[in-house]
Every structure is written in structure tokens, then in C-alpha cells.
Design a protein around this motif. Structure first.
Motif, PDB file in Angstrom:
ATOM      1  N   THR A 137     -20.236 -33.103  14.335  1.00  0.00           N
ATOM      2  CA  THR A 137     -20.091 -31.979  15.269  1.00  0.00           C
ATOM      3  C   THR A 137     -19.084 -31.011  14.685  1.00  0.00           C
ATOM      4  OG1 THR A 137     -20.502 -33.444  17.157  1.00  0.00           O
ATOM      5  CG2 THR A 137     -19.507 -31.291  17.621  1.00  0.00           C
ATOM      6  N   ILE A 138     -19.398 -29.726  14.742  1.00  0.00           N
ATOM      7  CA  ILE A 138     -18.495 -28.680  14.255  1.00  0.00           C
ATOM      8  C   ILE A 138     -17.604 -28.215  15.401  1.00  0.00           C
ATOM      9  CG2 ILE A 138     -18.311 -26.395  13.214  1.00  0.00           C
ATOM     10  CD1 ILE A 138     -19.406 -28.503  11.341  1.00  0.00           C
ATOM     11  N   ASN A 139     -16.316 -28.230  15.159  1.00  0.00           N
ATOM     12  CA  ASN A 139     -15.334 -27.737  16.138  1.00  0.00           C
ATOM     13  C   ASN A 139     -14.797 -26.394  15.660  1.00  0.00           C
ATOM     14  OD1 ASN A 139     -15.441 -30.437  17.373  1.00  0.00           O
ATOM     15  ND2 ASN A 139     -14.199 -31.076  15.616  1.00  0.00           N
ATOM     16  N   THR A 140     -14.685 -25.421  16.582  1.00  0.00           N
ATOM     17  CA  THR A 140     -14.206 -24.075  16.234  1.00  0.00           C
ATOM     18  C   THR A 140     -12.930 -23.765  16.998  1.00  0.00           C
ATOM     19  OG1 THR A 140     -16.469 -23.333  15.841  1.00  0.00           O
ATOM     20  CG2 THR A 140     -14.789 -21.629  16.143  1.00  0.00           C
ATOM     21  N   SER A 141     -11.926 -23.339  16.256  1.00  0.00           N
ATOM     22  CA  SER A 141     -10.662 -22.922  16.864  1.00  0.00           C
ATOM     23  C   SER A 141     -10.223 -21.636  16.189  1.00  0.00           C
ATOM     24  CB  SER A 141      -9.597 -24.008  16.693  1.00  0.00           C
ATOM     25  OG  SER A 141      -8.359 -23.585  17.239  1.00  0.00           O
ATOM     26  N   GLY A 142     -10.551 -20.488  16.820  1.00  0.00           N
ATOM     27  CA  GLY A 142     -10.265 -19.202  16.203  1.00  0.00           C
ATOM     28  C   GLY A 142     -11.074 -19.048  14.934  1.00  0.00           C
ATOM     29  N   PRO A 143     -10.422 -18.607  13.842  1.00  0.00           N
ATOM     30  CA  PRO A 143     -11.161 -18.448  12.579  1.00  0.00           C
ATOM     31  C   PRO A 143     -11.356 -19.760  11.826  1.00  0.00           C
ATOM     32  CG  PRO A 143      -8.872 -17.815  12.276  1.00  0.00           C
ATOM     33  CD  PRO A 143      -9.022 -18.137  13.745  1.00  0.00           C
ATOM     34  N   LYS A 144     -10.718 -20.831  12.297  1.00  0.00           N
ATOM     35  CA  LYS A 144     -10.803 -22.100  11.595  1.00  0.00           C
ATOM     36  C   LYS A 144     -11.850 -23.025  12.212  1.00  0.00           C
ATOM     37  CE  LYS A 144      -6.071 -22.258   9.799  1.00  0.00           C
ATOM     38  NZ  LYS A 144      -4.825 -23.078   9.698  1.00  0.00           N
ATOM     39  N   LYS A 145     -12.365 -23.898  11.365  1.00  0.00           N
ATOM     40  CA  LYS A 145     -13.343 -24.894  11.816  1.00  0.00           C
ATOM     41  C   LYS A 145     -12.930 -26.276  11.312  1.00  0.00           C
ATOM     42  CE  LYS A 145     -17.353 -21.809  11.964  1.00  0.00           C
ATOM     43  NZ  LYS A 145     -18.746 -21.575  11.482  1.00  0.00           N
ATOM     44  N   SER A 146     -13.333 -27.256  12.065  1.00  0.00           N
ATOM     45  CA  SER A 146     -13.144 -28.640  11.628  1.00  0.00           C
ATOM     46  C   SER A 146     -14.412 -29.409  11.973  1.00  0.00           C
ATOM     47  CB  SER A 146     -11.926 -29.274  12.309  1.00  0.00           C
ATOM     48  OG  SER A 146     -12.131 -29.373  13.714  1.00  0.00           O
ATOM     49  N   ILE A 147     -14.530 -30.598  11.430  1.00  0.00           N
ATOM     50  CA  ILE A 147     -15.728 -31.396  11.654  1.00  0.00           C
ATOM     51  C   ILE A 147     -15.325 -32.782  12.151  1.00  0.00           C
ATOM     52  CG2 ILE A 147     -15.860 -32.334   9.302  1.00  0.00           C
ATOM     53  CD1 ILE A 147     -18.928 -31.929   9.479  1.00  0.00           C
ATOM     54  N   GLY A 169     -11.677 -33.943  10.609  1.00  0.00           N
ATOM     55  CA  GLY A 169     -10.961 -33.361   9.490  1.00  0.00           C
ATOM     56  C   GLY A 169      -9.970 -32.305   9.933  1.00  0.00           C
ATOM     57  N   ALA A 170      -9.091 -31.923   9.015  1.00  0.00           N
ATOM     58  CA  ALA A 170      -8.123 -30.869   9.291  1.00  0.00           C
ATOM     59  C   ALA A 170      -8.832 -29.520   9.410  1.00  0.00           C
ATOM     60  CB  ALA A 170      -7.081 -30.831   8.175  1.00  0.00           C
ATOM     61  N   PRO A 171      -8.342 -28.623  10.283  1.00  0.00           N
ATOM     62  CA  PRO A 171      -8.952 -27.287  10.408  1.00  0.00           C
ATOM     63  C   PRO A 171      -8.953 -26.561   9.065  1.00  0.00           C
ATOM     64  CG  PRO A 171      -7.433 -27.697  12.221  1.00  0.00           C
ATOM     65  CD  PRO A 171      -7.244 -28.815  11.226  1.00  0.00           C
ATOM     66  N   SER A 172     -10.036 -25.830   8.809  1.00  0.00           N
ATOM     67  CA  SER A 172     -10.190 -25.140   7.532  1.00  0.00           C
ATOM     68  C   SER A 172     -10.886 -23.807   7.763  1.00  0.00           C
ATOM     69  CB  SER A 172     -11.015 -26.009   6.579  1.00  0.00           C
ATOM     70  OG  SER A 172     -11.365 -25.298   5.418  1.00  0.00           O
ATOM     71  N   PHE A 173     -10.640 -22.869   6.841  1.00  0.00           N
ATOM     72  CA  PHE A 173     -11.322 -21.576   6.913  1.00  0.00           C
ATOM     73  C   PHE A 173     -12.734 -21.657   6.334  1.00  0.00           C
ATOM     74  CE2 PHE A 173      -6.877 -20.146   7.084  1.00  0.00           C
ATOM     75  CZ  PHE A 173      -6.945 -19.316   8.188  1.00  0.00           C
ATOM     76  N   SER A 174     -13.070 -22.784   5.713  1.00  0.00           N
ATOM     77  CA  SER A 174     -14.390 -22.930   5.116  1.00  0.00           C
ATOM     78  C   SER A 174     -15.464 -22.997   6.203  1.00  0.00           C
ATOM     79  CB  SER A 174     -14.454 -24.207   4.267  1.00  0.00           C
ATOM     80  OG  SER A 174     -15.774 -24.414   3.793  1.00  0.00           O
ATOM     81  N   ALA A 175     -16.610 -22.353   5.916  1.00  0.00           N
ATOM     82  CA  ALA A 175     -17.727 -22.382   6.860  1.00  0.00           C
ATOM     83  C   ALA A 175     -18.814 -23.349   6.419  1.00  0.00           C
ATOM     84  CB  ALA A 175     -18.320 -20.975   7.010  1.00  0.00           C
ATOM     85  N   GLU A 176     -18.639 -23.961   5.241  1.00  0.00           N
ATOM     86  CA  GLU A 176     -19.645 -24.869   4.712  1.00  0.00           C
ATOM     87  C   GLU A 176     -19.479 -26.258   5.335  1.00  0.00           C
ATOM     88  OE1 GLU A 176     -22.155 -24.372   2.677  1.00  0.00           O
ATOM     89  OE2 GLU A 176     -21.745 -22.233   2.428  1.00  0.00           O
ATOM     90  N   VAL A 177     -20.552 -26.739   5.988  1.00  0.00           N
ATOM     91  CA  VAL A 177     -20.495 -28.038   6.651  1.00  0.00           C
ATOM     92  C   VAL A 177     -20.224 -29.145   5.648  1.00  0.00           C
ATOM     93  CG1 VAL A 177     -21.839 -29.743   7.950  1.00  0.00           C
ATOM     94  CG2 VAL A 177     -21.979 -27.324   8.551  1.00  0.00           C
ATOM     95  N   ALA A 178     -20.876 -29.079   4.475  1.00  0.00           N
ATOM     96  CA  ALA A 178     -20.700 -30.121   3.465  1.00  0.00           C
ATOM     97  C   ALA A 178     -19.251 -30.176   2.981  1.00  0.00           C
ATOM     98  CB  ALA A 178     -21.646 -29.887   2.294  1.00  0.00           C
ATOM     99  N   VAL A 179     -18.620 -29.022   2.838  1.00  0.00           N
ATOM    100  CA  VAL A 179     -17.219 -28.979   2.398  1.00  0.00           C
ATOM    101  C   VAL A 179     -16.315 -29.568   3.466  1.00  0.00           C
ATOM    102  CG1 VAL A 179     -15.309 -27.469   1.732  1.00  0.00           C
ATOM    103  CG2 VAL A 179     -17.620 -26.996   0.905  1.00  0.00           C
ATOM    104  N   LEU A 180     -16.544 -29.189   4.723  1.00  0.00           N
ATOM    105  CA  LEU A 180     -15.760 -29.739   5.821  1.00  0.00           C
ATOM    106  C   LEU A 180     -15.909 -31.255   5.901  1.00  0.00           C
ATOM    107  CD1 LEU A 180     -16.545 -27.088   8.600  1.00  0.00           C
ATOM    108  CD2 LEU A 180     -14.377 -27.369   7.376  1.00  0.00           C
ATOM    109  N   LEU A 181     -17.142 -31.725   5.713  1.00  0.00           N
ATOM    110  CA  LEU A 181     -17.390 -33.166   5.780  1.00  0.00           C
ATOM    111  C   LEU A 181     -16.671 -33.887   4.645  1.00  0.00           C
ATOM    112  CD1 LEU A 181     -18.949 -35.500   7.155  1.00  0.00           C
ATOM    113  CD2 LEU A 181     -20.757 -35.122   5.490  1.00  0.00           C
ATOM    114  N   GLU A 182     -16.740 -33.319   3.433  1.00  0.00           N
ATOM    115  CA  GLU A 182     -16.076 -33.960   2.301  1.00  0.00           C
ATOM    116  C   GLU A 182     -14.576 -34.068   2.546  1.00  0.00           C
ATOM    117  OE1 GLU A 182     -15.653 -33.477  -2.562  1.00  0.00           O
ATOM    118  OE2 GLU A 182     -16.436 -31.834  -1.351  1.00  0.00           O
ATOM    119  N   GLU A 183     -13.962 -32.977   3.044  1.00  0.00           N
ATOM    120  CA  GLU A 183     -12.524 -32.999   3.306  1.00  0.00           C
ATOM    121  C   GLU A 183     -12.170 -34.042   4.357  1.00  0.00           C
ATOM    122  OE1 GLU A 183     -11.756 -29.003   4.431  1.00  0.00           O
ATOM    123  OE2 GLU A 183     -11.794 -28.208   2.384  1.00  0.00           O
ATOM    124  N   ALA A 184     -13.048 -34.219   5.351  1.00  0.00           N
ATOM    125  CA  ALA A 184     -12.757 -35.170   6.430  1.00  0.00           C
ATOM    126  C   ALA A 184     -13.003 -36.605   6.011  1.00  0.00           C
ATOM    127  CB  ALA A 184     -13.606 -34.832   7.656  1.00  0.00           C
TER     128      ALA A 184
END
Length: 317
Positions: A137-147, A169-184
Motif C-alpha cells: 500500500t502506498i502512503n502519501t504525506s505531502g510531497p513524500k510517499k512511503s510504502i 519504509g521511510a518517507p521518500s520523495f521517490s514516486a517509483e513503487v519498486a524503489v520505495l519497496l526496495e528501500e523498505a
């Protein structure tokens, strides 16, 4: 009284360290049922009057770019750690090609096509020893997103969860789901892999777990599981064969009467003597061949009930 001789088919290659080091059970990443339901990637299937909802992997892969990226990312992360995976998309394409070829096959005499039941069609799915089921699930907080993700390792033979990782994962400015998932997921990846490796080690040491049902056709032959051969009831003979051909003699008889036996927690070798994989159906066929031989001479029929379960029926084909 003559002693009943039970022949063992236990493959000695299971004990060979070279085999153990070179072969691992196959893995495949699939989207979780929850993710498929939430995104509308499901099929309704009529299973003999009962409506079942199953994931539609083909449509999901064709329409959701994020899913393809997520599967590719997990494939890369697992391969880098020594766990090569089967690709879901490639497996589905292979199944489609086989289906297309089957549809072109016709009898020379009558023009009849190959018979295929709904059960046969369901079995045309991508199979692997271990299913890595992922949803997010993608979480949005302002300009940042986390997964927020959930990754589960499921033994396809027993449907038991054998590994798991989840978190946000930690909030990130990245919009790529795969990148968010990798970081998390990197935070828990080593622990997840250790759980998988522990399961693999258990498979090599104690065998793969399956279930085997034995039943008798009601055909008036008078043969049932209490029929005696050389002073031993058939149920005893089958019991002895199971003890000789399971890894470390590990199996459990859940229930038994004169008409049926239910074996579960049956530990079978991962590989045959020739190095080929041992599966549930092949193990059941070894028992069938044994029962067809003298002094039993019993015709038998095998019905495959999925990767981890088989039904052997005694009395007719």
C-alpha cells in the motif's frame, strides 16, 4: 508365515552433499490475494456449483506496470543473495503457448479435440516449490510517499507460511513503487532469506512434506484394506511401504478404516535416484507400482489433487 518384502525407492542422492549444494527448491513471486482483490484482478470460477474467486495474474501483469516492476525488483534482490527465481510472466506465456498447441490437436478419425476439465485448466498455473506472495500500500504525506508491504514465503505443497517480512519504509520523495519497496524491504531482507534457508535445510534433511490418501473402489471385488496377503492386511503392507520410502520414516496416519487411509505430514525425498525432482504424484506412483506387483496384483488409479496431495484408489483404473 512368509515375510512381506517391502522394496525401498529412497534416493541416495539426497545424502550427497554435491546434490544438496547444487539444487534448491524453485521460487516465484506473485501478487497477494488481497492486492489482486483490491485492484480488481480476479476471476470467478464455477467449481462444481460452488463459486470461487481466484487471482487473475495474467490480467494483472498486462495492466499494472507497478506489479511488473515490483516482481522484477524482488527477483533481483533474491538473485543477488543466491536465490534465483522463476518468472511469473514467462511461466504464464509458456502455459498460453501449450494451450494454443493443445487447441490445434485433433483426432485423425473423428476430429475430436483434447478433453480438458475445469480442474485441468486450474492446474495450468505457474508452479513453484515456494511462492513469494507480496502486497503493498502506498502512503502519501505531502510531497513524500512511503510504502507498507507484506512479503510471505508459502510452501506450495503444504500452503504453510515458512518465511515472512513486513513493515513500512521511510518517507521518500521517490514516486517509483519498486524503489520505495526496495528501500523498505532491505531492512528485513536478510532475516527473510535466513528463514527461507532454514526451510530449505529442513527439506534436505527431512524431506518435502505432502499428503497421500488411499481409498478402495466399491466394485464388488471384495478387496478392501483389511484383505490379507501372506498373513498381513493390506493396510499393514502399505504402512510398511510408507515407513521404508519416507525420509527418516517420517509420516503420520491421520485416520484409517477398511476403506480408506489418510496419510499426512509425509516426508518424501526432494530428488529421485536419477537426480530428477521427486513430486507427490511420482511418490504415489511408486506405491501404485508396488501394489501392482505379485503377490498383490492390484489395479490402481492415481488422481493428482495439486502439488502436495494425491489420491490412490485401489481396485480399478
Amino acid at each position: 508365515m512368509k515375510k512381506v518384502i517391502i522394496h525401498s525407492i529412497f534416493p541416495f542422492c539426497l545424502l550427497n552433499p554435491c546434490v544438496r549444494a547444487s539444487k534448491k527448491p524453485s521460487l516465484m513471486v506473485v501478487p497477494g490475494d488481497v492486492w489482486c482483490n483490491q485492484n480488481g484482478y480476479t476471476q470467478v470460477f464455477d467449481n462444481q456449483g460452488l463459486t470461487e474467486v481466484i487471482p487473475d495474474y495474467k490480467t494483472a501483469l498486462q495492466n499494472d506496470k507497478d506489479l511488473m516492476n515490483v516482481i522484477s525488483k524482488i527477483n533481483i534482490l533474491m538473485t543477488e543473495r543466491g536465490f534465483p527465481l522463476q518468472d511469473l510472466s514467462a511461466s504464464i506465456r509458456n502455459i498460453q503457448n501449450m494451450t494454443a498447441e493443445d487447441n490445434l490437436i485433433m483426432s485423425k478419425e473423428s476430429g475430436a479435440t483434447i478433453a480438458e476439465s475445469p480442474l485441468d485448466k486450474l492446474r495450468r498455473t505457474a508452479k513453484a516449490d515456494i511462492i513469494l506472495e507480496v502486497d503493498w500500500t502506498i502512503n502519501t504525506s505531502g510531497p513524500k510517499k512511503s510504502i507498507t508491504y507484506n512479503l510471505r514465503g508459502i510452501d506450495a505443497y503444504t500452503n504453510k507460511q515458512i518465511a515472512g517480512a513486513q513493515g513500512t519504509g521511510a518517507p521518500s520523495f521517490s514516486a517509483e513503487v519498486a524503489v520505495l519497496l526496495e528501500e523498505a524491504i532491505l531492512v528485513n531482507m536478510d532475516q527473510f532469506n535466513n528463514q527461507l534457508q532454514a526451510h530449505f535445510d529442513d527439506l534436505f534433511e527431512n524431506g518435502r512434506e505432502i499428503a497421500l490418501d488411499v481409498r478402495v473402489f466399491d466394485n464388488g471385488s471384495g478387496i478392501d484394506l483389511e484383505t490379507e496377503f501372506n498373513g498381513y492386511e493390506l493396510t499393514e503392507i502399505i504402512d510398511d511401504w510408507m515407513a521404508m520410502n519416507t525420509v527418516n520414516h517420517r509420516y503420520s496416519k491421520a485416520d484409517a478404516t477398511e476403506n480408506y487411509i489418510m496419510f499426512n505430514q509425509v516426508r518424501i525425498p526432494l530428488f529421485r535416484e536419477n537426480g530428477m525432482p521427486m513430486d507427490t504424484e511420482h511418490f504415489a506412483r511408486n506405491l501404485m507400482r508396488f501394489l501392482r506387483q505379485a503377490p498383490y496384483n492390484l489395479p490402481c488409479k492415481i488422481i493428482n489433487r495439486g502439488l502436495g496431495r494425491c489420491l490412490l484408489i485401489i481396485g480399478e483404473k
